[in-house]
Scaffold this motif. Structure first.
Motif, PDB file in Angstrom:
ATOM      1  N   SER B  12      13.134   1.550 -12.803  1.00 20.29           N
ATOM      2  CA  SER B  12      13.417   1.722 -14.214  1.00 20.29           C
ATOM      3  C   SER B  12      13.275   0.368 -14.901  1.00 20.29           C
ATOM      4  CB  SER B  12      14.834   2.270 -14.408  1.00 20.29           C
ATOM      5  OG  SER B  12      15.116   2.436 -15.782  1.00 20.29           O
ATOM      6  N   ILE B  13      12.442   0.313 -15.920  1.00 16.57           N
ATOM      7  CA  ILE B  13      12.187  -0.960 -16.592  1.00 16.57           C
ATOM      8  C   ILE B  13      12.212  -0.778 -18.105  1.00 16.57           C
ATOM      9  CG2 ILE B  13      10.843  -2.020 -14.730  1.00 16.57           C
ATOM     10  CD1 ILE B  13       8.316  -1.117 -16.199  1.00 16.57           C
ATOM     11  N   GLN B  14      12.314  -1.894 -18.796  1.00 10.32           N
ATOM     12  CA  GLN B  14      12.293  -1.880 -20.243  1.00 10.32           C
ATOM     13  C   GLN B  14      10.842  -1.949 -20.712  1.00 10.32           C
ATOM     14  OE1 GLN B  14      15.566  -1.951 -21.363  1.00 10.32           O
ATOM     15  NE2 GLN B  14      14.904  -1.445 -23.440  1.00 10.32           N
ATOM     16  N   GLU B  15      10.570  -1.315 -21.829  1.00  9.46           N
ATOM     17  CA  GLU B  15       9.231  -1.384 -22.408  1.00  9.46           C
ATOM     18  C   GLU B  15       8.828  -2.847 -22.582  1.00  9.46           C
ATOM     19  OE1 GLU B  15       9.009   0.806 -26.069  1.00  9.46           O
ATOM     20  OE2 GLU B  15       7.095   1.683 -25.492  1.00  9.46           O
ATOM     21  N   GLY B  16       7.607  -3.144 -22.211  1.00 15.41           N
ATOM     22  CA  GLY B  16       7.116  -4.510 -22.309  1.00 15.41           C
ATOM     23  C   GLY B  16       7.216  -5.288 -21.010  1.00 15.41           C
ATOM     24  N   GLU B  17       8.072  -4.841 -20.108  1.00 14.85           N
ATOM     25  CA  GLU B  17       8.204  -5.509 -18.807  1.00 14.85           C
ATOM     26  C   GLU B  17       7.072  -5.064 -17.883  1.00 14.85           C
ATOM     27  OE1 GLU B  17      13.031  -6.169 -18.468  1.00 14.85           O
ATOM     28  OE2 GLU B  17      12.126  -4.440 -17.497  1.00 14.85           O
ATOM     29  N   ASN B  18       6.957  -5.803 -16.784  1.00  8.40           N
ATOM     30  CA  ASN B  18       5.970  -5.437 -15.767  1.00  8.40           C
ATOM     31  C   ASN B  18       6.613  -4.564 -14.706  1.00  8.40           C
ATOM     32  OD1 ASN B  18       4.217  -7.086 -17.139  1.00  8.40           O
ATOM     33  ND2 ASN B  18       4.394  -8.799 -15.683  1.00  8.40           N
ATOM     34  N   ALA B  19       5.824  -3.681 -14.125  1.00  7.34           N
ATOM     35  CA  ALA B  19       6.294  -2.823 -13.030  1.00  7.34           C
ATOM     36  C   ALA B  19       5.434  -3.075 -11.810  1.00  7.34           C
ATOM     37  CB  ALA B  19       6.203  -1.353 -13.419  1.00  7.34           C
ATOM     38  N   THR B  20       6.076  -3.314 -10.686  1.00 10.87           N
ATOM     39  CA  THR B  20       5.340  -3.532  -9.441  1.00 10.87           C
ATOM     40  C   THR B  20       5.815  -2.552  -8.391  1.00 10.87           C
ATOM     41  OG1 THR B  20       5.114  -5.895  -9.884  1.00 10.87           O
ATOM     42  CG2 THR B  20       4.781  -5.180  -7.616  1.00 10.87           C
ATOM     43  N   MET B  21       4.874  -1.938  -7.718  1.00  6.36           N
ATOM     44  CA  MET B  21       5.211  -1.039  -6.628  1.00  6.36           C
ATOM     45  C   MET B  21       4.276  -1.333  -5.452  1.00  6.36           C
ATOM     46  SD  MET B  21       3.944   2.171  -8.810  1.00  6.36           S
ATOM     47  CE  MET B  21       4.184   1.187 -10.289  1.00  6.36           C
ATOM     48  N   ASN B  22       4.755  -1.036  -4.273  1.00  6.73           N
ATOM     49  CA  ASN B  22       4.029  -1.386  -3.066  1.00  6.73           C
ATOM     50  C   ASN B  22       3.720  -0.157  -2.233  1.00  6.73           C
ATOM     51  OD1 ASN B  22       4.377  -4.385  -3.386  1.00  6.73           O
ATOM     52  ND2 ASN B  22       6.520  -3.756  -3.271  1.00  6.73           N
ATOM     53  N   CYS B  23       2.684  -0.291  -1.434  1.00 12.92           N
ATOM     54  CA  CYS B  23       2.267   0.781  -0.532  1.00 12.92           C
ATOM     55  C   CYS B  23       1.968   0.171   0.823  1.00 12.92           C
ATOM     56  CB  CYS B  23       1.032   1.478  -1.105  1.00 12.92           C
ATOM     57  SG  CYS B  23       0.237   2.642   0.019  1.00 12.92           S
ATOM     58  N   SER B  24       2.547   0.732   1.863  1.00 15.38           N
ATOM     59  CA  SER B  24       2.206   0.286   3.218  1.00 15.38           C
ATOM     60  C   SER B  24       1.549   1.461   3.939  1.00 15.38           C
ATOM     61  CB  SER B  24       3.453  -0.191   3.970  1.00 15.38           C
ATOM     62  OG  SER B  24       4.413   0.846   4.039  1.00 15.38           O
ATOM     63  N   TYR B  25       0.586   1.148   4.777  1.00 20.55           N
ATOM     64  CA  TYR B  25      -0.118   2.201   5.505  1.00 20.55           C
ATOM     65  C   TYR B  25      -0.232   1.820   6.971  1.00 20.55           C
ATOM     66  CZ  TYR B  25      -4.047  -0.966   4.636  1.00 20.55           C
ATOM     67  OH  TYR B  25      -4.862  -2.067   4.558  1.00 20.55           O
ATOM     68  N   LYS B  26      -0.670   2.769   7.788  1.00 23.24           N
ATOM     69  CA  LYS B  26      -0.532   2.584   9.233  1.00 23.24           C
ATOM     70  C   LYS B  26      -1.822   2.216   9.952  1.00 23.24           C
ATOM     71  CE  LYS B  26       3.227   5.953   9.240  1.00 23.24           C
ATOM     72  NZ  LYS B  26       3.600   7.356   9.545  1.00 23.24           N
ATOM     73  N   THR B  27      -2.948   2.790   9.534  1.00 21.32           N
ATOM     74  CA  THR B  27      -4.179   2.575  10.306  1.00 21.32           C
ATOM     75  C   THR B  27      -5.227   1.874   9.453  1.00 21.32           C
ATOM     76  OG1 THR B  27      -5.071   4.719   9.669  1.00 21.32           O
ATOM     77  CG2 THR B  27      -3.732   4.653  11.663  1.00 21.32           C
ATOM     78  N   SER B  28      -6.279   1.439  10.068  1.00 22.27           N
ATOM     79  CA  SER B  28      -7.353   0.758   9.346  1.00 22.27           C
ATOM     80  C   SER B  28      -7.985   1.699   8.332  1.00 22.27           C
ATOM     81  CB  SER B  28      -8.423   0.276  10.334  1.00 22.27           C
ATOM     82  OG  SER B  28      -7.885  -0.700  11.181  1.00 22.27           O
ATOM     83  N   ILE B  29      -8.327   1.154   7.180  1.00 20.80           N
ATOM     84  CA  ILE B  29      -8.904   1.955   6.109  1.00 20.80           C
ATOM     85  C   ILE B  29     -10.118   1.236   5.545  1.00 20.80           C
ATOM     86  CG2 ILE B  29      -6.746   3.085   5.463  1.00 20.80           C
ATOM     87  CD1 ILE B  29      -6.503   1.008   3.181  1.00 20.80           C
ATOM     88  N   ASN B  30     -10.980   1.951   4.847  1.00 21.34           N
ATOM     89  CA  ASN B  30     -12.081   1.293   4.141  1.00 21.34           C
ATOM     90  C   ASN B  30     -11.870   1.294   2.629  1.00 21.34           C
ATOM     91  OD1 ASN B  30     -12.582   3.953   3.605  1.00 21.34           O
ATOM     92  ND2 ASN B  30     -14.775   3.847   4.034  1.00 21.34           N
ATOM     93  N   ASN B  31     -10.826   2.010   2.182  1.00 16.15           N
ATOM     94  CA  ASN B  31     -10.485   1.961   0.766  1.00 16.15           C
ATOM     95  C   ASN B  31      -9.079   2.498   0.567  1.00 16.15           C
ATOM     96  OD1 ASN B  31     -10.498   4.877  -0.560  1.00 16.15           O
ATOM     97  ND2 ASN B  31     -12.110   4.836   0.997  1.00 16.15           N
ATOM     98  N   LEU B  32      -8.492   2.174  -0.549  1.00 16.39           N
ATOM     99  CA  LEU B  32      -7.167   2.678  -0.905  1.00 16.39           C
ATOM    100  C   LEU B  32      -7.204   3.031  -2.379  1.00 16.39           C
ATOM    101  CD1 LEU B  32      -3.742   1.357   0.198  1.00 16.39           C
ATOM    102  CD2 LEU B  32      -4.174   1.655  -2.241  1.00 16.39           C
TER     103      LEU B  32
END
Lengths: 114, 112
Positions: B12-32
């Motif tokens: 939950s953020i205030q308008e104008g702020e930045n939002a950061t989210m992360n993703c972790s994955y398990k196996t080798s990939i060629n794109n996300l």
């Protein structure tokens, strides 16, 4: 272009009833997918198709059947609905070739099984 | 089983702020890929990053990919109320697969 459309938008079924969800795309995409989305979980792949007349099982295929008689349509059937199949169902499609792996999604069908 | 997992589950953020989210994955990939889902709607593709890219920008979106850590991040700068949505990362089930695995998503709420 309408993109990916799904009918119906909402449906309530009683346990044991059957129904078919229709997905249609007008982008001439080869690949089509059916997902279900449950609270707190990502989308899970039910069945998919890589071309007209072909279908394959995804992660959670039990209780569902599919058909792809025409390239633009992908049907998802529930032969005997169960409360565990209460979910939101999404259809998606994408091109087979090229560097674009993007999937295009329909608006979803909210199904409740009582 | 799910290939990717997003963190945090909710933000939950205030308008104008930045939002950061992360993703972790398990196996080798060629794109996300990253997708957005507004309440009651289907998913919409936001951006794709390939395994040979470290960073990619699209408007107010910035995506990074660290294949050594098997992780990606999505940054939304100068957030707006319209950015309120759930965000999902998606990875191929196998390295060059046309089937995607989606994480459970990060729900972002932008307060006015």
């Amino acid at each position: 272009n309408a993109g990916v459309t799904q009918t119906p938008k909402f449906r309530v079924l009683k346990t044991g009833q059957s129904m078919t969800l229709l997905c249609a795309q007008d982008m001439n995409h080869e690949y089509m997918y059916w997902y279900r989305q449950d609270p707190g979980m990502g989308l899970r792949l039910i069945h998919y198709s890589v071309g007209e007349g072909t279908t394959a099982k995804g992660e959670v295929p039990d209780g569902y059947n599919v058909s792809r008689l025409k390239k633009q349509n992908f049907l998802l059937g529930l032969e005997s609905a169960a409360p565990s199949q209460t979910s939101v169902y999404f259809c998606a499609s994408r091109h087979q070739t090229g560097n674009s792996y993007e999937q295009y999604f329909g608006p979803g069908t909210r199904l409740t099984v009582t | 089983s799910q290939q990717g997992e997003e963190d945090p589950q909710a933000l939950s953020i205030q308008e104008g702020e930045n939002a950061t989210m992360n993703c972790s994955y398990k196996t080798s990939i060629n794109n996300l890929q990253w997708y957005r889902q507004n309440s009651g709607r289907g998913l919409v593709h936001l951006i794709l990053i390939r395994s040979n890219e470290r960073e990619k920008h699209s408007g107010r979106l910035r995506v990074t990919l660290d294949t050594s850590k098997k992780s990606s991040s999505l940054l939304i700068t100068a957030s707006r109320a319209a950015d309120t949505a759930s965000y999902f990362c998606a990875t191929p089930l196998r390295s060059n697969d046309y089937k995607l695995s989606f994480g459970a998503g990060t729900t972002v709420t932008v307060r006015a």
